[in-house]
Design an enzyme around this catalytic site. Sequence first.
Site, mmCIF file in Angstrom:
data_model
loop_
_atom_site.group_PDB
_atom_site.id
_atom_site.type_symbol
_atom_site.label_atom_id
_atom_site.label_comp_id
_atom_site.label_asym_id
_atom_site.label_seq_id
_atom_site.Cartn_x
_atom_site.Cartn_y
_atom_site.Cartn_z
ATOM 1 N N GLU A 1 2.778 3.745 -0.722
ATOM 2 C CA GLU A 1 1.651 2.880 -0.373
ATOM 3 C C GLU A 1 1.416 2.804 1.137
ATOM 4 O O GLU A 1 0.275 2.815 1.595
ATOM 5 C CB GLU A 1 1.903 1.462 -0.932
ATOM 6 C CG GLU A 1 0.752 0.493 -0.760
ATOM 7 C CD GLU A 1 -0.450 0.843 -1.608
ATOM 8 O OE1 GLU A 1 -1.564 0.422 -1.232
ATOM 9 O OE2 GLU A 1 -0.284 1.541 -2.631
ATOM 10 N N ASP A 2 2.508 2.735 1.922
ATOM 11 C CA ASP A 2 2.370 2.428 3.360
ATOM 12 C C ASP A 2 2.665 3.593 4.306
ATOM 13 O O ASP A 2 2.535 3.439 5.523
ATOM 14 C CB ASP A 2 3.300 1.258 3.724
ATOM 15 C CG ASP A 2 2.922 -0.022 3.006
ATOM 16 O OD1 ASP A 2 1.749 -0.148 2.620
ATOM 17 O OD2 ASP A 2 3.794 -0.889 2.821
#
Length: 684
Positions: free
Chosen positions: A62-63
């Site tokens: 996600e990051d």
Amino acid sequence: MPKEQVEGVYRAYMLAAIAHDGQYRRTGEAYVFHPINVAMILAKLKLDYHCIVAALLHDCIEDTTLTREDIVRDFNEEVAHIVDGVSKLTGLEFRSNIEQQAQNFRKLFLAMATDMRVIMIKLADRLHNMRTLQSMTSEKQRIIAKETTEIHAPIARRLGLNNINKELEELCFEYTHPYRYQVLNREINKRYGNLKAIIEKIQDEIKFRLRQEGLANIKTSGRRKTTSSIYKKMKGTHHKFSEMLDIYAFRVVVDDMTQCYQALGIIHNLYKPVPGKFKDYIALPKTNGYQSLHTVLFGPSKVYIEVQIRTNEMHFISEYGIAAHWHYKGEDVNASVLADNWIGSLLDIHQNSDTSIEFLESAKVDLSPSEVFVFTPKGQIIQLPYKSTVLDFAYAIHTNVGNRTLGVKVNQTNVKLDTELKSGQTIEIITDENARPHPSWLKIVATTKAKASIKNNLQEESASKLIRLGEHLLTNALDYQGDGKPISEKKWQACLKILKCNSKQDLYMKIALSEILVSFVLNKIQGKKGDELNNRISIKSTKNNSISCARCCYPIPGDKVAGILTSSKGLVLHRFDCGNLLRAKQKDEQWLEVDWQADDEEEFEVLICVKDENRRGMLASIANVIAKANVNIENLEVEEDGDSMSALKLLISVSGLSQLDEVIDAIKSLEFVYLVSRVSNKKS
């Protein structure tokens, strides 16, 4: 953990550190400390290698620039699957509007059903976020704490993760009610400080007495209960802190179940038990698999204490819950089996919920921390959620028992169907073959099984009624407009083919739902050509045929009437001048002109208005006249119309127009009556 797995965990840490390089949390520390802490929480729960590695990498997809394919290449598909599941849940906002909250909870559940380790990582992630919540604003703290209280803490409790649940609840209480937390915490510490020596003495006495009686291989420990649990108990029992008795708890762990009850007897001889404060969670485990004996004792110096007695295995499961499954790999662990059962019940909720909001509300019932234990007349124990009713009990026994419920007895006393259950009661269900679920039952029951069963039955019943209505309408139309000759099977099949119906039942259903006009079916069956449609039918009985009278105009036999076909109420009859009928015609809703020849035995409600002189005994005189006409008054309303006049609205039951005329003439004969009229709903 084998050496190669330890090396794998280290590789995951290095990969996470590189991927999150340059990223920082609100606390100011490097971001990689967050996945490290999440992994440490799960390591303490003795989760497996794949889960620990996935925890270290749970924010990478996600990051960071790391992809699922990278994780498969560097580790394996199992780790990538878990990380991917967690990534899909990132950013779920449970504090958004109710519909969005419900949809997000549904996503959380579906991820949980795929792999329980996804929710384990999510809970550990939330726990570490709660531990570092001080970096947020006060408003943000309260919002996140409220969300955690409603969603994450109950899930942790339901999965038997008691330590995570307790810590989450404690942190949530601290942030949602900071002042109450500080005051209560100060008072608890103050009381504990004053009694510390006595508490230690009690623990030593329990340990000494148990060993003296031959229970040598035991472990004892003592603790004060959490601030949040004491606050919840105060709130639930409406007690002040000074009235709270058992704020200290001692734990006794023995070798086997027999020793649990033996230790209970020894401790009850040592200190007097408080009546009504004993709970046997060994014989009746909690829904999350928790087992233990709980008893409250009156100790020395007027100190009340709670003692929990359990075996080593029970203690392990109470500490680790579903996580024990990965410790006892391949064995049937009670908490794991119950968690699987809960997931199964959530699948039932998911399949039987029409909306996400309905799913969320039903799931919250299943997450309820309390339950009741009741008995069948034969002594079988039935466990149900808190606030379940006797009707929930009926459905818990069997769906057919619930659907045929006519009445209920609790401890040999007749009760209403909405009566809430209390532990220890004996419930007897009285059934009848002709009994059927009613839509109002959906507001009575609390359990998912009961709601789903009632819904399914109502839908089946509704379909059956619609088929009967369609058949009734078509049969009457054929009798009224046909040539009297029977319809051959060949004509039926040709008609069904033209109208694209699979069967006669399908045709009847479509007629009742206004998808096909009755007159159109008549033309096809009779072989008529052209577009001329005759939408007139004849009916005799309204009973058991899904035919009802509209309450806007109260039609009765003798009136010129028409019927509007509706999917929910069947054929609804209106007077021909009713405003609602005229509006339905303008909207091109299917309507049928009805030749209504009612059975003599049937009665129908009609609304009349009486304007009279406001004098003593007026109401009694009118009621007496109506009674002499052998007519019942179903309802009445009195409206003041100045000092000397009043208006009565009377809902009465008559067989038809002729009896109504007789009643109106009789009321008009009274000297103080100025006007009697039938209330209409004419379009102005």
